[in-house]
Design a protein around this motif. Structure first.
Motif, PDB file in Angstrom:
ATOM      1  N   MET A   1      23.327  48.936  -3.175  1.00 21.48           N
ATOM      2  CA  MET A   1      24.642  49.376  -3.606  1.00 21.48           C
ATOM      3  C   MET A   1      25.197  50.367  -2.578  1.00 21.48           C
ATOM      4  O   MET A   1      24.504  51.255  -2.119  1.00 21.48           O
ATOM      5  N   ARG A   2      26.443  50.212  -2.230  1.00 18.78           N
ATOM      6  CA  ARG A   2      27.114  51.144  -1.312  1.00 18.78           C
ATOM      7  C   ARG A   2      27.843  52.204  -2.110  1.00 18.78           C
ATOM      8  O   ARG A   2      28.344  51.948  -3.193  1.00 18.78           O
ATOM      9  N   TYR A   3      27.946  53.397  -1.533  1.00 22.64           N
ATOM     10  CA  TYR A   3      28.628  54.494  -2.199  1.00 22.64           C
ATOM     11  C   TYR A   3      29.231  55.407  -1.147  1.00 22.64           C
ATOM     12  O   TYR A   3      28.737  55.483  -0.031  1.00 22.64           O
TER      13      TYR A   3
ATOM     14  N   GLN B   1      30.238  58.808   0.860  1.00 23.68           N
ATOM     15  CA  GLN B   1      29.583  60.070   1.194  1.00 23.68           C
ATOM     16  C   GLN B   1      30.632  61.043   1.702  1.00 23.68           C
ATOM     17  O   GLN B   1      31.628  60.636   2.293  1.00 23.68           O
TER      18      GLN B   1
END
Length: 89
Positions: A1-3, A5
């Motif tokens: 999963m990408r998130y 920053q």
């Protein structure tokens, strides 16, 4: 999963063995503490461009991107994930 920053920049300006620090005030984050010139990278902004902007906004210092050298990158967890770019003039 990408998130997402949070990206931050920090500037080291030396004069011999001295480093420029400023006392944080009215930021809501570590007010009263000393810090190098620092700030967040805005959307679609490079770390270098962010540092040029933050130096002008925070201290009135005008610097050119070509004067900056990337010294270190740090990935950390402080309530949210953050990536810090440390630059030197």
């Amino acid at each position: 999963m990408r998130y997402p920053q949070i990206l931050s920049v920090h500037l080291f300006i030396f004069n011999g063995n001295q480093i420029l620090l400023q006392k944080r005030k009215n930021t809501g984050y570590r007010d009263g503490c000393y810090s190098v010139i620092a700030g967040h990278v805005e959307a679609k902004e490079s770390a270098t461009k962010a540092m040029v902007r933050e130096a002008k906004e925070e201290s009135g210092i005008e610097i050119k991107p070509e004067w900056l050298k990337l010294e270190q990158v740090m990935h950390r967890l402080e309530n949210q994930e953050r990536v810090d770019f440390f630059l030197k003039q």
